[in-house]
Design a protein around this motif. Structure first.
Motif, PDB file in Angstrom:
ATOM      1  N   ASP A  23      34.645  42.750  44.835  1.00 51.18           N
ATOM      2  CA  ASP A  23      35.243  41.670  43.997  1.00 51.18           C
ATOM      3  C   ASP A  23      35.390  40.474  44.731  1.00 51.18           C
ATOM      4  O   ASP A  23      35.862  40.526  45.926  1.00 51.18           O
ATOM      5  CB  ASP A  23      36.806  42.286  43.943  1.00 51.18           C
ATOM      6  CG  ASP A  23      37.319  41.863  42.876  1.00 51.18           C
ATOM      7  OD1 ASP A  23      36.770  41.481  41.849  1.00 51.18           O
ATOM      8  OD2 ASP A  23      38.496  42.396  42.656  1.00 51.18           O
ATOM      9  N   THR A  24      34.829  39.243  44.128  1.00 53.21           N
ATOM     10  CA  THR A  24      34.946  38.066  45.000  1.00 53.21           C
ATOM     11  C   THR A  24      35.285  36.898  44.321  1.00 53.21           C
ATOM     12  O   THR A  24      35.782  37.259  42.992  1.00 53.21           O
ATOM     13  CB  THR A  24      33.401  37.692  45.003  1.00 53.21           C
ATOM     14  OG1 THR A  24      32.744  37.719  43.959  1.00 53.21           O
ATOM     15  CG2 THR A  24      32.379  38.881  46.035  1.00 53.21           C
ATOM     16  N   THR A  25      35.885  35.892  45.005  1.00 48.64           N
ATOM     17  CA  THR A  25      36.491  34.847  44.415  1.00 48.64           C
ATOM     18  C   THR A  25      35.573  33.827  43.622  1.00 48.64           C
ATOM     19  O   THR A  25      35.980  33.250  42.755  1.00 48.64           O
ATOM     20  CB  THR A  25      37.495  33.985  45.194  1.00 48.64           C
ATOM     21  OG1 THR A  25      36.443  33.687  46.277  1.00 48.64           O
ATOM     22  CG2 THR A  25      38.693  34.975  45.910  1.00 48.64           C
ATOM     23  N   SER A  43      44.903  39.336  47.334  1.00 44.84           N
ATOM     24  CA  SER A  43      44.357  39.568  46.250  1.00 44.84           C
ATOM     25  C   SER A  43      43.134  40.685  46.821  1.00 44.84           C
ATOM     26  O   SER A  43      42.587  41.111  46.091  1.00 44.84           O
ATOM     27  CB  SER A  43      43.492  38.490  45.648  1.00 44.84           C
ATOM     28  OG  SER A  43      42.561  37.791  46.400  1.00 44.84           O
ATOM     29  N   LYS A  77      40.236  39.805  47.619  1.00 40.63           N
ATOM     30  CA  LYS A  77      39.072  39.478  47.247  1.00 40.63           C
ATOM     31  C   LYS A  77      38.205  38.658  48.385  1.00 40.63           C
ATOM     32  O   LYS A  77      38.980  38.020  49.156  1.00 40.63           O
ATOM     33  CB  LYS A  77      39.059  38.539  45.950  1.00 40.63           C
ATOM     34  CG  LYS A  77      39.466  39.094  44.745  1.00 40.63           C
ATOM     35  CD  LYS A  77      39.485  38.120  43.703  1.00 40.63           C
ATOM     36  CE  LYS A  77      39.888  39.203  42.306  1.00 40.63           C
ATOM     37  NZ  LYS A  77      39.885  38.026  41.139  1.00 40.63           N
TER      38      LYS A  77
END
Ligand code: ZN
Length: 317
Positions: free
Chosen positions: A41-43, A84, A86
């Motif tokens: 999960d990346t920004t 988050s 992330k």
């Protein structure tokens, strides 16, 4: 009519991406809709160094759109500070990292080198040690450098002694960088900018934009930028050496990032041996016999004990 072209992401501002096409031309692109992400999960779905496919008609009135990102073979990431969980991908597809080492002015400590190599091992980034400023070394310093090289070269970290000032080793280093996406790292003052100018005098004006301050660890940007040097070297300038910090390395696997331990530990009696005081450990005898450098093992112990915060407080890096 729209057409798919292959490109390389040189710069990103979060919403716009500067992409270099295979013919060398550059396009300012956007991303469209859902780009297929890796499991993580990346920004940011697209990072500097990514190989991408761009959909563009060729009409300058239309904005080219990144429609596909090729799988990354490695990347540097930074965990978001918010909740988050992330991660932010700082740069991707790094063929080799060059860590600048100086014996003095400033001194690069072995513990720093070890810690750095643990990080690059964990990110699967091959790393070379560049011993800079050797024009300043007397015989004793040159001997010390050879001792250090004798520790790291057998572990699979090539070592290149250079002097950016008088040109020693510079051609060898330039050759080594050819055809690669590379990252340079090292303490401020280790001579990174001087070296880039010595390697690629024609790129001097542009490289002036690469700031040594990036390496002081105090900066606001989290975006990397890629510079094209000569015809076939892509230098990724990353924000901050702390981006190489030991983020989230599970202590149970720390020894996997020491190649000399990795080779020995299959012989340890216990599968979960931490190589500290367990019986029938296969690593410790190698430390006692000198086959594993005492300095490397000491760094390992320190990292096993330390948490990140303590480390920064004690060592200031
Ligand atoms: Zn062991």
């Amino acid at each position: 009519m729209s057409e798919i072209r292959n490109g390389l992401v040189m710069k990103s501002t979060g919403s716009n991406y500067l992409v270099r096409l295979e013919d060398g031309s550059r396009l300012s692109c956007r991303i469209r809709g859902k780009i297929r992400l890796e499991e993580r999960d990346t920004t940011n779905p697209v990072a500097v160094g990514d190989k991408v496919q761009v959909d563009w008609s060729g009409d300058t009135q239309e904005t080219p759109v990144i429609v596909e990102v090729e799988p990354r073979h490695n990347y540097i990431e930074r965990k978001s500070v918010n909740l988050s969980k992330k991660a932010h991908i700082i740069a991707a597809n790094i063929d080799r990292c060059y860590l600048f080492v100086t014996l003095f002015a400033p001194e690069t400590h072995l513990a720093f080198i070890d810690r750095f190599l643990v990080s690059t091992e964990s990110m699967r980034i091959p790393t070379t040690l560049v011993f800079n400023k050797i024009d300043l070394y007397d015989d004793a310093a040159l001997d010390l450098m050879q001792d250090i090289i004798a520790i790291y070269e057998p572990l699979g970290y090539p070592c290149i002694p250079i002097s950016a000032i008088n040109g020693i080793g510079v051609a060898a280093l330039k050759d080594d960088m050819r055809g690669k996406q590379v990252v340079l790292a090292g303490h401020s003052g280790a001579g990174k900018s001087t070296l880039i100018n010595a390697l690629f005098p024609e790129a001097q004006a542009r490289v002036g934009e690469i700031s040594e301050s990036h390496f002081k660890g105090q900066h606001t940007t989290t975006f990397a930028e890629m510079f094209e040097l000569g015809s076939d070297v892509f230098l990724i300038d990353t924000p901050g050496i702390k981006s190489f910090g030991l983020v989230d390395i599970d202590k149970h696997v720390l020894s996997h990032y020491f190649p000399e331990m990795r080779a020995a530990m299959e012989q340890c009696k216990f599968h979960n041996c931490q190589h500290i005081n367990e019986p029938k450990c296969a690593v410790r005898p190698l430390v006692e016999s000198g086959e594993i450098a005492a300095s490397r093992y000491e760094t390992y112990l320190t990292l096993m004990e330390d948490d990140e915060e303590t480390h920064y407080r004690k060592n200031k890096f």
